[in-house]
Write a protein that holds these residues in place. Structure first.
Motif, PDB file in Angstrom:
ATOM      1  N   LEU A 301     -14.111 -39.884   4.330  1.00  8.09           N
ATOM      2  CA  LEU A 301     -15.519 -39.653   4.647  1.00  8.09           C
ATOM      3  C   LEU A 301     -15.707 -38.436   5.534  1.00  8.09           C
ATOM      4  O   LEU A 301     -16.816 -38.152   5.981  1.00  8.09           O
ATOM      5  CB  LEU A 301     -16.111 -40.882   5.351  1.00  8.09           C
ATOM      6  N   THR A 302     -14.622 -37.719   5.818  1.00  9.24           N
ATOM      7  CA  THR A 302     -14.720 -36.493   6.592  1.00  9.24           C
ATOM      8  C   THR A 302     -15.270 -35.379   5.718  1.00  9.24           C
ATOM      9  O   THR A 302     -15.468 -35.548   4.507  1.00  9.24           O
ATOM     10  CB  THR A 302     -13.344 -36.099   7.141  1.00  9.24           C
ATOM     11  N   TYR A 303     -15.508 -34.224   6.326  1.00  9.79           N
ATOM     12  CA  TYR A 303     -16.004 -33.085   5.547  1.00  9.79           C
ATOM     13  C   TYR A 303     -14.993 -32.665   4.477  1.00  9.79           C
ATOM     14  O   TYR A 303     -15.387 -32.187   3.414  1.00  9.79           O
ATOM     15  CB  TYR A 303     -16.304 -31.909   6.477  1.00  9.79           C
ATOM     16  N   GLY A 304     -13.719 -32.852   4.771  1.00  2.00           N
ATOM     17  CA  GLY A 304     -12.683 -32.552   3.784  1.00  2.00           C
ATOM     18  C   GLY A 304     -12.207 -33.782   3.052  1.00  2.00           C
ATOM     19  O   GLY A 304     -11.108 -33.770   2.476  1.00  2.00           O
ATOM     20  N   GLY A 305     -12.997 -34.835   3.056  1.00  2.00           N
ATOM     21  CA  GLY A 305     -12.607 -36.082   2.409  1.00  2.00           C
ATOM     22  C   GLY A 305     -12.352 -35.938   0.922  1.00  2.00           C
ATOM     23  O   GLY A 305     -11.524 -36.652   0.353  1.00  2.00           O
ATOM     24  N   ALA A 306     -13.055 -35.007   0.273  1.00  2.00           N
ATOM     25  CA  ALA A 306     -12.841 -34.798  -1.163  1.00  2.00           C
ATOM     26  C   ALA A 306     -11.419 -34.329  -1.442  1.00  2.00           C
ATOM     27  O   ALA A 306     -10.825 -34.691  -2.459  1.00  2.00           O
ATOM     28  CB  ALA A 306     -13.847 -33.773  -1.697  1.00  2.00           C
ATOM     29  N   PHE A 307     -10.852 -33.548  -0.524  1.00  2.00           N
ATOM     30  CA  PHE A 307      -9.468 -33.105  -0.690  1.00  2.00           C
ATOM     31  C   PHE A 307      -8.502 -34.273  -0.540  1.00  2.00           C
ATOM     32  O   PHE A 307      -7.473 -34.335  -1.226  1.00  2.00           O
ATOM     33  CB  PHE A 307      -9.140 -32.020   0.343  1.00  2.00           C
ATOM     34  N   VAL A 308      -8.813 -35.204   0.358  1.00  2.60           N
ATOM     35  CA  VAL A 308      -7.978 -36.393   0.541  1.00  2.60           C
ATOM     36  C   VAL A 308      -8.036 -37.273  -0.707  1.00  2.60           C
ATOM     37  O   VAL A 308      -7.008 -37.770  -1.180  1.00  2.60           O
ATOM     38  CB  VAL A 308      -8.428 -37.182   1.783  1.00  2.60           C
ATOM     39  N   VAL A 309      -9.224 -37.477  -1.230  1.00  6.03           N
ATOM     40  CA  VAL A 309      -9.394 -38.312  -2.422  1.00  6.03           C
ATOM     41  C   VAL A 309      -8.616 -37.726  -3.600  1.00  6.03           C
ATOM     42  O   VAL A 309      -7.955 -38.454  -4.349  1.00  6.03           O
ATOM     43  CB  VAL A 309     -10.886 -38.449  -2.770  1.00  6.03           C
ATOM     44  N   LYS A 310      -8.673 -36.412  -3.756  1.00  7.79           N
ATOM     45  CA  LYS A 310      -7.948 -35.761  -4.852  1.00  7.79           C
ATOM     46  C   LYS A 310      -6.446 -35.935  -4.694  1.00  7.79           C
ATOM     47  O   LYS A 310      -5.727 -36.167  -5.677  1.00  7.79           O
ATOM     48  CB  LYS A 310      -8.303 -34.274  -4.894  1.00  7.79           C
ATOM     49  N   LEU A 311      -5.944 -35.846  -3.461  1.00  2.55           N
ATOM     50  CA  LEU A 311      -4.517 -36.035  -3.212  1.00  2.55           C
ATOM     51  C   LEU A 311      -4.094 -37.463  -3.554  1.00  2.55           C
ATOM     52  O   LEU A 311      -3.051 -37.683  -4.192  1.00  2.55           O
ATOM     53  CB  LEU A 311      -4.198 -35.725  -1.750  1.00  2.55           C
ATOM     54  N   PHE A 312      -4.892 -38.445  -3.143  1.00  2.00           N
ATOM     55  CA  PHE A 312      -4.608 -39.834  -3.484  1.00  2.00           C
ATOM     56  C   PHE A 312      -4.665 -40.043  -4.997  1.00  2.00           C
ATOM     57  O   PHE A 312      -3.842 -40.773  -5.566  1.00  2.00           O
ATOM     58  CB  PHE A 312      -5.607 -40.770  -2.800  1.00  2.00           C
ATOM     59  N   GLU A 313      -5.623 -39.431  -5.630  1.00  2.00           N
ATOM     60  CA  GLU A 313      -5.791 -39.600  -7.070  1.00  2.00           C
ATOM     61  C   GLU A 313      -4.579 -39.102  -7.847  1.00  2.00           C
ATOM     62  O   GLU A 313      -4.157 -39.725  -8.829  1.00  2.00           O
ATOM     63  CB  GLU A 313      -7.043 -38.854  -7.525  1.00  2.00           C
ATOM     64  N   PRO A 380       5.618 -32.120 -11.377  1.00  2.00           N
ATOM     65  CA  PRO A 380       4.549 -32.568 -10.472  1.00  2.00           C
ATOM     66  C   PRO A 380       3.268 -31.792 -10.728  1.00  2.00           C
ATOM     67  O   PRO A 380       3.308 -30.610 -11.095  1.00  2.00           O
ATOM     68  CB  PRO A 380       5.117 -32.270  -9.076  1.00  2.00           C
ATOM     69  N   PRO A 381       2.134 -32.443 -10.589  1.00  2.00           N
ATOM     70  CA  PRO A 381       0.861 -31.782 -10.897  1.00  2.00           C
ATOM     71  C   PRO A 381       0.547 -30.666  -9.914  1.00  2.00           C
ATOM     72  O   PRO A 381       0.882 -30.739  -8.730  1.00  2.00           O
ATOM     73  CB  PRO A 381      -0.160 -32.921 -10.794  1.00  2.00           C
ATOM     74  N   GLU A 382      -0.068 -29.616 -10.423  1.00  2.00           N
ATOM     75  CA  GLU A 382      -0.568 -28.544  -9.563  1.00  2.00           C
ATOM     76  C   GLU A 382      -1.992 -28.922  -9.146  1.00  2.00           C
ATOM     77  O   GLU A 382      -2.940 -28.774  -9.902  1.00  2.00           O
ATOM     78  CB  GLU A 382      -0.560 -27.208 -10.298  1.00  2.00           C
ATOM     79  N   VAL A 383      -2.097 -29.437  -7.943  1.00  2.00           N
ATOM     80  CA  VAL A 383      -3.369 -29.980  -7.486  1.00  2.00           C
ATOM     81  C   VAL A 383      -4.277 -28.848  -7.038  1.00  2.00           C
ATOM     82  O   VAL A 383      -3.889 -28.005  -6.227  1.00  2.00           O
ATOM     83  CB  VAL A 383      -3.148 -30.981  -6.338  1.00  2.00           C
ATOM     84  N   LYS A 384      -5.487 -28.871  -7.560  1.00  2.00           N
ATOM     85  CA  LYS A 384      -6.495 -27.878  -7.188  1.00  2.00           C
ATOM     86  C   LYS A 384      -7.854 -28.538  -7.243  1.00  2.00           C
ATOM     87  O   LYS A 384      -8.151 -29.288  -8.185  1.00  2.00           O
ATOM     88  CB  LYS A 384      -6.444 -26.671  -8.129  1.00  2.00           C
ATOM     89  N   LEU A 385      -8.656 -28.282  -6.250  1.00  2.00           N
ATOM     90  CA  LEU A 385     -10.000 -28.844  -6.206  1.00  2.00           C
ATOM     91  C   LEU A 385     -10.966 -27.747  -5.810  1.00  2.00           C
ATOM     92  O   LEU A 385     -10.807 -27.117  -4.758  1.00  2.00           O
ATOM     93  CB  LEU A 385     -10.076 -30.005  -5.211  1.00  2.00           C
ATOM     94  N   PHE A 386     -11.956 -27.519  -6.658  1.00  2.00           N
ATOM     95  CA  PHE A 386     -12.913 -26.440  -6.455  1.00  2.00           C
ATOM     96  C   PHE A 386     -12.129 -25.114  -6.399  1.00  2.00           C
ATOM     97  O   PHE A 386     -11.345 -24.834  -7.283  1.00  2.00           O
ATOM     98  CB  PHE A 386     -13.757 -26.657  -5.193  1.00  2.00           C
ATOM     99  N   ASP A 387     -12.283 -24.349  -5.345  1.00  2.00           N
ATOM    100  CA  ASP A 387     -11.537 -23.101  -5.188  1.00  2.00           C
ATOM    101  C   ASP A 387     -10.363 -23.263  -4.232  1.00  2.00           C
ATOM    102  O   ASP A 387      -9.744 -22.276  -3.832  1.00  2.00           O
ATOM    103  CB  ASP A 387     -12.462 -21.991  -4.667  1.00  2.00           C
ATOM    104  N   TYR A 388     -10.047 -24.505  -3.862  1.00  2.00           N
ATOM    105  CA  TYR A 388      -8.990 -24.757  -2.892  1.00  2.00           C
ATOM    106  C   TYR A 388      -7.698 -25.109  -3.608  1.00  2.00           C
ATOM    107  O   TYR A 388      -7.639 -26.086  -4.350  1.00  2.00           O
ATOM    108  CB  TYR A 388      -9.407 -25.893  -1.953  1.00  2.00           C
ATOM    109  N   GLN A 389      -6.668 -24.297  -3.408  1.00  2.00           N
ATOM    110  CA  GLN A 389      -5.354 -24.552  -3.974  1.00  2.00           C
ATOM    111  C   GLN A 389      -4.518 -25.296  -2.940  1.00  2.00           C
ATOM    112  O   GLN A 389      -4.298 -24.803  -1.843  1.00  2.00           O
ATOM    113  CB  GLN A 389      -4.664 -23.241  -4.353  1.00  2.00           C
ATOM    114  N   TYR A 390      -4.047 -26.489  -3.290  1.00  2.00           N
ATOM    115  CA  TYR A 390      -3.282 -27.294  -2.341  1.00  2.00           C
ATOM    116  C   TYR A 390      -1.966 -26.597  -2.006  1.00  2.00           C
ATOM    117  O   TYR A 390      -1.239 -26.163  -2.909  1.00  2.00           O
ATOM    118  CB  TYR A 390      -3.007 -28.677  -2.921  1.00  2.00           C
ATOM    119  N   PRO A 391      -1.619 -26.485  -0.735  1.00  2.00           N
ATOM    120  CA  PRO A 391      -0.353 -25.836  -0.340  1.00  2.00           C
ATOM    121  C   PRO A 391       0.854 -26.674  -0.739  1.00  2.00           C
ATOM    122  O   PRO A 391       0.728 -27.879  -1.015  1.00  2.00           O
ATOM    123  CB  PRO A 391      -0.483 -25.724   1.190  1.00  2.00           C
ATOM    124  N   PRO A 392       2.045 -26.061  -0.752  1.00  2.00           N
ATOM    125  CA  PRO A 392       3.252 -26.784  -1.206  1.00  2.00           C
ATOM    126  C   PRO A 392       3.567 -28.037  -0.394  1.00  2.00           C
ATOM    127  O   PRO A 392       4.098 -29.010  -0.949  1.00  2.00           O
ATOM    128  CB  PRO A 392       4.360 -25.731  -1.062  1.00  2.00           C
TER     129      PRO A 392
END
Length: 449
Positions: A301-313, A380-392
């Motif tokens: 539920l934080t401002y970056g919560g969408a990034f957390v949800v994507k990581l869990f997904e 392993p999946p290359e996780v990306k959400l919007f314009d944010y590329q998840y770091p290694p």
């Protein structure tokens, strides 16, 4: 009067735009132009996307997983309301939740039928249907497709979560579980097929409005498809308010229904394991469980919560559940044994499963699940959400989160091997030998022998 743009379009933005410029009100512009020669481009952003991203999620206030930001109090209050409803629906057991499920499970079907009829009457709906029914055989060569398909069927049917076992434990011993399994699986698949028509008729309508291909509109799945694309389509329909209300009520009902089942699986397992301690304190235990779940969800539920949800997904849901099911299949079909398991079924139903089911349990299911697990580990999946590329480093974090879901299984195996008496071979054989338990166990073991 300010910029004049095509109705439905606003200037493109990046979730990280706030690094250069702070969030300002009025970024989502109203359109005064009647010039229909302007077209939708890949950089265009809809008002629905602006509202969802900047007003609801406020993801533009977080640069990524390394800085999530504070908790959105609006979302926190909404989630508190949801968990309050969940608590008072399950605190008394399945007698209470069973009555609530009559509403939460049947209402979405009514809404789906209404939305299907409405979607089929929209201009361009046929384009979405054609795209939905036209297969792309080349996708079968992609391991990602198989992983996503397996994760979807596990999430919709519920194996691996303990939910089916929990609810089945309330059935009579001679309940026809064979028929229930076939009916449940068939209804689940047909519901998913029906939902596809509901979604893609609207996607065809959106493609017609934007004058682009359906694949362009349907490129984003998950929350973006529901809360941006579908919401935008509803907003452009006649009687938009009515359809918006019933659509989001359906989403809430589905979420509540899934939460009821998931928590009931945990509650039933704990009550069966510690009946003397928890049976008379069910309300308090459920309250504690709901509070723990609420606190655990605050990071999303934080401002970056969408990034957390994507990581869990990507790491902590589908692959973890598939691994758990793989361990269950091995334990039942190989260690417990198909002969003993079929004897259990015969005792309950009066007939034994056929050869097809035995082959599935022993070979087909384990091989298929192992293939998916190995494919996920190898690629392993290359996780990306919007314009944010998840770091290694998020890959390591994702694997750790996923392993935490089933680490108790191998941990208990090691504990049992170390604590048991005898030689290593004797301890191993003792660990994989079924132990009779329950009122019918003696009859089952006798029949199996």
């Amino acid at each position: 009067m300010g910029p004049v743009l095509l109705p439905g379009l606003v200037p493109a933005y990046s979730p990280l735009d706030h690094v250069q410029k702070p969030l300002e009100h009025g970024n989502c512009l109203q359109y005064l132009s009647t010039d229909r020669n302007l077209t939708w481009s890949n950089t265009s952003t809809s008002p629905a996307e602006e509202f969802y991203m900047r007003q609801v999620l406020q993801v533009n206030l977080s640069p990524g997983l390394h800085q999530l930001g504070s908790v959105s109090w609006q979302l926190a209050l909404c989630l508190l309301l949801i968990f309050t409803i969940v608590y008072f629906s399950i605190w008394k057991g399945v007698k209470t939740s069973g009555k609530v499920v009559w509403v939460t499970a049947t209402f979405p079907y009514l809404v789906l039928l209404v939305l299907l009829v409405r979607g089929a009457t929209l201009p361009g709906a046929w384009r979405g249907v054609v795209y939905y029914l036209k297969p792309d055989w080349g996708k079968l060569l992609s391991t990602t497709v198989w992983i996503d398909a397996a994760a979807q069927i596990f999430f919709s049917l519920g194996p691996g979560f303990g939910v089916l076992l929990a609810f089945a434990s309330y059935n009579p011993f001679h309940n026809n579980c064979y028929k229930d399994a076939l009916v449940t699986s068939s209804v689940n698949c047909l519901t998913s097929f029906l939902s596809g028509f509901v979604i893609f008729t609207v996607l065809g309508y959106m493609a017609e409005m934007r004058q682009v291909g359906v694949e362009t509109v349907a490129k984003d799945a998950g929350p973006s498809l529901l809360f941006i694309i579908y919401a935008e389509a509803i907003a452009n329909m006649p009687a938009a308010t009515f359809f918006a209300i019933i659509f989001f009520l359906m989403i809430i009902m589905l979420g509540l229904d899934s939460t009821f089942a998931g928590l009931e699986g945990v509650v039933t397992a704990m009550l069966d394991e510690f009946p003397q301690m928890l049976s008379k304190r069910r309300e308090l235990f459920v309250l504690g469980l709901v509070c723990v779940c609420y606190l655990g969800a605050l990071s999303t539920l934080t401002y970056g919560g969408a990034f957390v949800v994507k990581l869990f997904e990507e790491y902590a849901t589908g692959p973890a559940v598939i691994t758990v099911v793989f361990l269950e299949v091995i334990a039942v079909s190989w260690f417990y044994g198909t002969t003993r398991f079929c004897s259990d079924v015969h005792l309950m139903l009066g007939f034994s499963p056929g050869l097809f089911w035995k082959v599935c349990w022993v070979a087909i299911c384990p091989i298929f699940l192992l293939f998916i697990i190995v494919s996920f580990l190898a690629f392993p999946p290359e996780v990306k959400l919007f314009d944010y590329q998840y770091p290694p480093w998020t890959t390591v974090l994702g694997y750790c989160i996923g392993v935490s879901s089933f680490i108790c299984v191998p941990a208990y195996m090691v504990y049992h091997m170390l604590s048991a008496k005898g030689t290593l071979k004797q301890r191993f054989l003792k660990g994989i030998t079924p132990v009779p338990s329950g009122p019918h166990s003696d009859i089952i073991i006798t029949n199996a022998i």
